[in-house]
Design an enzyme around this catalytic site. Structure first.
Site, PDB file in Angstrom:
ATOM      1  CD  GLU A  97      -2.831  -1.105   0.284  1.00  0.00           C
ATOM      2  OE1 GLU A  97      -3.109  -0.377  -0.124  1.00  0.00           O
ATOM      3  OE2 GLU A  97      -3.693  -2.368   0.275  1.00  0.00           O
ATOM      4  CB  CYS A 151      -2.742   6.396   2.380  1.00  0.00           C
ATOM      5  SG  CYS A 151      -3.861   5.547   3.127  1.00  0.00           S
TER       6      CYS A 151
HETATM    7  P1  NAP Z   1       8.235   4.775   4.632  1.00  0.00           P
HETATM    8  O1  NAP Z   1       9.460   5.811   5.087  1.00  0.00           O
HETATM    9  O2  NAP Z   1       8.352   4.297   3.462  1.00  0.00           O
HETATM   10  O3  NAP Z   1       8.050   4.113   5.897  1.00  0.00           O
HETATM   11  C1  NAP Z   1       7.181   3.092   6.138  1.00  0.00           C
HETATM   12  C2  NAP Z   1       7.622   1.836   6.763  1.00  0.00           C
HETATM   13  O4  NAP Z   1       8.793   1.387   6.240  1.00  0.00           O
HETATM   14  C3  NAP Z   1       8.265   2.413   8.362  1.00  0.00           C
HETATM   15  O5  NAP Z   1       7.993   1.299   9.201  1.00  0.00           O
HETATM   16  C4  NAP Z   1       9.685   2.491   8.129  1.00  0.00           C
HETATM   17  O6  NAP Z   1      10.496   2.164   9.208  1.00  0.00           O
HETATM   18  C5  NAP Z   1       9.965   1.305   7.240  1.00  0.00           C
HETATM   19  N1  NAP Z   1      11.089   1.128   6.478  1.00  0.00           N
HETATM   20  C6  NAP Z   1      11.719   2.477   6.189  1.00  0.00           C
HETATM   21  N2  NAP Z   1      12.728   1.863   5.263  1.00  0.00           N
HETATM   22  C7  NAP Z   1      12.802   0.444   5.164  1.00  0.00           C
HETATM   23  C8  NAP Z   1      13.598  -0.354   4.419  1.00  0.00           C
HETATM   24  N3  NAP Z   1      14.713   0.030   3.951  1.00  0.00           N
HETATM   25  N4  NAP Z   1      13.220  -1.739   4.549  1.00  0.00           N
HETATM   26  C9  NAP Z   1      12.082  -2.000   5.289  1.00  0.00           C
HETATM   27  N5  NAP Z   1      11.271  -1.168   5.888  1.00  0.00           N
HETATM   28  C10 NAP Z   1      11.692   0.078   5.749  1.00  0.00           C
HETATM   29  O7  NAP Z   1       7.050   5.721   4.720  1.00  0.00           O
HETATM   30  P2  NAP Z   1       6.512   7.054   5.575  1.00  0.00           P
HETATM   31  O8  NAP Z   1       7.195   8.115   4.776  1.00  0.00           O
HETATM   32  O9  NAP Z   1       6.656   6.525   7.128  1.00  0.00           O
HETATM   33  O10 NAP Z   1       4.956   6.670   5.194  1.00  0.00           O
HETATM   34  C11 NAP Z   1       4.337   7.690   4.288  1.00  0.00           C
HETATM   35  C12 NAP Z   1       3.871   7.218   3.220  1.00  0.00           C
HETATM   36  O11 NAP Z   1       3.039   5.980   3.512  1.00  0.00           O
HETATM   37  C13 NAP Z   1       3.056   8.162   2.183  1.00  0.00           C
HETATM   38  O12 NAP Z   1       3.543   8.126   0.917  1.00  0.00           O
HETATM   39  C14 NAP Z   1       1.635   7.590   2.179  1.00  0.00           C
HETATM   40  O13 NAP Z   1       1.093   7.728   1.020  1.00  0.00           O
HETATM   41  C15 NAP Z   1       1.783   6.135   2.431  1.00  0.00           C
HETATM   42  N6  NAP Z   1       0.744   5.528   3.112  1.00  0.00           N
HETATM   43  C16 NAP Z   1       0.082   4.660   2.377  1.00  0.00           C
HETATM   44  C17 NAP Z   1      -1.119   3.935   2.879  1.00  0.00           C
HETATM   45  C18 NAP Z   1      -1.864   2.957   2.154  1.00  0.00           C
HETATM   46  O14 NAP Z   1      -2.737   2.279   2.721  1.00  0.00           O
HETATM   47  N7  NAP Z   1      -1.956   3.177   0.970  1.00  0.00           N
HETATM   48  C19 NAP Z   1      -1.544   4.401   4.063  1.00  0.00           C
HETATM   49  C20 NAP Z   1      -0.499   4.961   5.094  1.00  0.00           C
HETATM   50  C21 NAP Z   1       0.575   5.926   4.351  1.00  0.00           C
HETATM   51  P3  NAP Z   1      11.022   3.510  10.169  1.00  0.00           P
HETATM   52  O15 NAP Z   1       9.801   4.258  10.341  1.00  0.00           O
HETATM   53  O16 NAP Z   1      11.508   2.851  11.210  1.00  0.00           O
HETATM   54  O17 NAP Z   1      12.051   4.209   9.069  1.00  0.00           O
END
Ligand code: NAP
Length: 521
Positions: free
Chosen positions: A258, A299
């Site tokens: 997602e 999101c």
């Molecule tokens: P993110 O940086 O991709 O982080 C999401 C998760 O991935 C966090 O738990 C993060 O851990 C982890 N993570 C980061 N780097 C990783 C790696 N190399 N390997 C494995 N896991 C890793 O995203 P975000 O900025 O927190 O979230 C915002 C985004 O999520 C927005 O773009 C939004 O559109 C999207 N979103 C989508 C939905 C949906 O249902 N489609 C819902 C909510 C949000 P850490 O926090 O420890 O870095």
């Protein structure tokens, strides 16, 4: 004083990381709250324990029994709800209504799957369709069955839904008989950790059924085995890392993504001035709400607003008038409608994205000049609602591409329906689009046109104005996910949610044998 280090729960034990930990902050007051750390955890043992102990204990239960566990989990969470509200306000900067979307939304979703367990009854597998004859003689047939996968469900979650994000995934997984290891986003991990702690401490779930790792994700994906599944919510960049991880690629691990999404709201042409006024009001209300709920950190929030050319100015005024009523500030103050963003990093990302969009748009409403209520902008991570506009959406690629994860949307006019649908498709696949109008045939036609590029199309007509569940609200009965840029994932959708946690197999046998696989209901 150093804030306390939250323990992780793996292999049936509470274990504190061996590092100093990453601090979590109050995004309104700037104070440090707790720390998280996953350094030195025995991850191979955590996964083995969950797979072997948690998995076999859950699979031994029927859907009805697992549903009863979910009901019991829901009761524990309900009893501790006040604490979750406090943590959410402190760590996410949310006003009560926004906390409810996360906390109560999670509980509601959990309850939905608990009740589903009752409906599925005393069985341990599901039939998929009818038996089909394989030859002339009907005695030898094929029956597809769904059985729980014998692995772990690893959840890597986003910062914006520490409660709902856990339970919308864990409820269908546990109901399916699959143990869960959750890694919440670091910035807001406290609420997820506290909920898991409350549930684990009651001993409701079998050992290994629910584990949590807070802090770095390092090493988690390396543990994945062929029958494990990964459900990820977050950015497209991290999604790409997960999809291409060697363990995922080499072991054919099933992955659900997602990711981000530039969702739209579309006002259809009206047949009369009254009709136009009524449906424009429905659109303005929903757009203003979607922009400001959870400070736009959803999101599913509306990012693009499309209206007939003649209504561009009227739409700008109607949406701006509603946004102007949004008081921003300390969520503890009863007069505040919108709290902060979750972190300084998010504040910087929103400012950066807004600047990028502003370079290509006009500003129709700018809430940034209004004073914060009971808060200091130098300390807190606040974003005010900003409505942007572009009169040439065809030539403005950036507004269809940049997702500002905050209270920001862009208004754009369209000439005719083909152009409107084409503009929406420039989002490259989204979680949700909402349609506003009163011509049922035109709404149905547009909904079907957009269905291929959207996981959900939410149609708001005057007859359902007081009934509909909201553009951005994800209901457990309906699909959540979207193709293309939205990640290509599918979650929820009622019983469809269980599919990700089950394996499908075709049993080819005599009718006498296949009859034995028919579950007792
Ligand atoms: P993110 O940086 O991709 O982080 C999401 C998760 O991935 C966090 O738990 C993060 O851990 C982890 N993570 C980061 N780097 C990783 C790696 N190399 N390997 C494995 N896991 C890793 O995203 P975000 O900025 O927190 O979230 C915002 C985004 O999520 C927005 O773009 C939004 O559109 C999207 N979103 C989508 C939905 C949906 O249902 N489609 C819902 C909510 C949000 P850490 O926090 O420890 O870095």
């Amino acid at each position: 004083m150093t804030a306390s280090l939250l323990p992780n729960y793996i292999a049936g034990q509470w274990v504190t990381g061996q590092g100093a930990g990453t601090p979590l902050f109050d995004p309104v007051l700037g104070t440090e709250l707790v720390r998280v750390d996953a350094t030195g955890l025995d991850l191979p043992e955590a996964f083995r324990f969950a797979r072997e102990q948690g998995g076999s204990a859950l699979r031994a239960l029927t859907y009805r029994e697992r549903g009863a566990l979910l009901t019991a989990v829901g009761k524990v969470l309900q009893a501790n709800r006040d604490a979750y509200y406090e943590i959410s306000t402190a760590n996410c900067g949310t006003v009560k209504n926004d906390t409810a979307v996360d906390v109560d939304g999670g509980l509601f979703t959990l309850g939905h799957f608990a009740r589903m367990g009752e409906t599925l009854g005393d069985q341990r597998h599901l039939l998929d369709g009818e038996a089909a004859r394989l030859g002339k003689d009907p005695l030898f047939q094929s029956q597809h069955v769904l059985v729980p996968t014998r692995g772990v469900a690893l959840f890597i979650n986003a910062f914006n839904f520490p409660s709902w994000g856990l339970w919308e995934k864990a409820a269908p997984a546990l109901l399916s008989g699959v143990p869960v290891i959750v890694k919440p986003a670091t910035a807001t991990a406290w609420l997820t950790q506290r909920m898991v702690q409350d549930v684990v401490n009651t001993g409701i779930l079998p050992p290994g059924a629910l584990s949590i790792v807070c802090g770095s994700s390092a090493g988690l994906l390396d543990q994945l085995q062929p029958f494990d599944v990964v459900s990820f919510t977050g950015s497209a960049d991290t999604a790409a890392v997960i999809r291409s991880h060697p363990a995922v690629v080499q072991r054919s691990v099933r992955v659900n993504i997602e990711a981000d999404s530039v969702n739209s709201a579309l006002l259809l042409p009206a047949s009369s001035a009254e009709d136009a006024a009524a449906t424009l009001e429905l659109l303005a209300k929903e757009v203003a709400r979607e922009m400001t709920v959870k400070s736009g950190q959803k999101c599913t929030a509306i990012r693009r607003v499309l209206v007939p050319e003649a209504l561009y100015d009227a739409a700008a005024s109607a949406i701006s008038a509603r946004l102007a009523k949004t008081t921003v500030g300390n969520p503890r103050n009863e007069g505040v409608r919108m709290g902060s963003l979750v972190s300084r990093a998010q504040k910087n990302a929103v400012d950066q994205g807004l600047a990028q969009l502003m370079a290509h748009t006009e500003v129709l409403h700018d809430g940034r000049s209004a004073a914060l209520v009971d808060a200091d902008s130098a300390v807190g991570c606040f974003a005010a609602p900003v409505l942007l506009g572009t009169r040439e959406p065809d030539a403005n690629a950036v507004v269809h591409d940049v997702e500002v994860f905050g209270p920001v949307a862009t208004l754009m006019p369209y000439r005719d329906m083909p152009q409107a649908l084409q503009l929406i498709r420039q989002g490259q696949g989204s979680l949700v689009a909402s349609l506003y109008g009163s011509d049922a045939a035109a709404l149905a036609s547009a909904a079907l046109e957009l269905a291929d590029s959207h996981g959900r199309v939410h149609v708001i007509s005057p007859d359902v104005a007081a009934l509909h569940t909201g553009h951005g609200n994800v209901m457990p009965q309906s699909l959540h996910g979207g193709p293309g840029r939205a990640g290509g994932g599918e979650e929820l959708g009622g019983a469809r949610a269980l599919g990700f946690y089950h394996r499908r197999s075709a049993l080819q046998a005599s009718t006498a044998v296949l009859t034995q696989t028919t579950p007792v209901t």
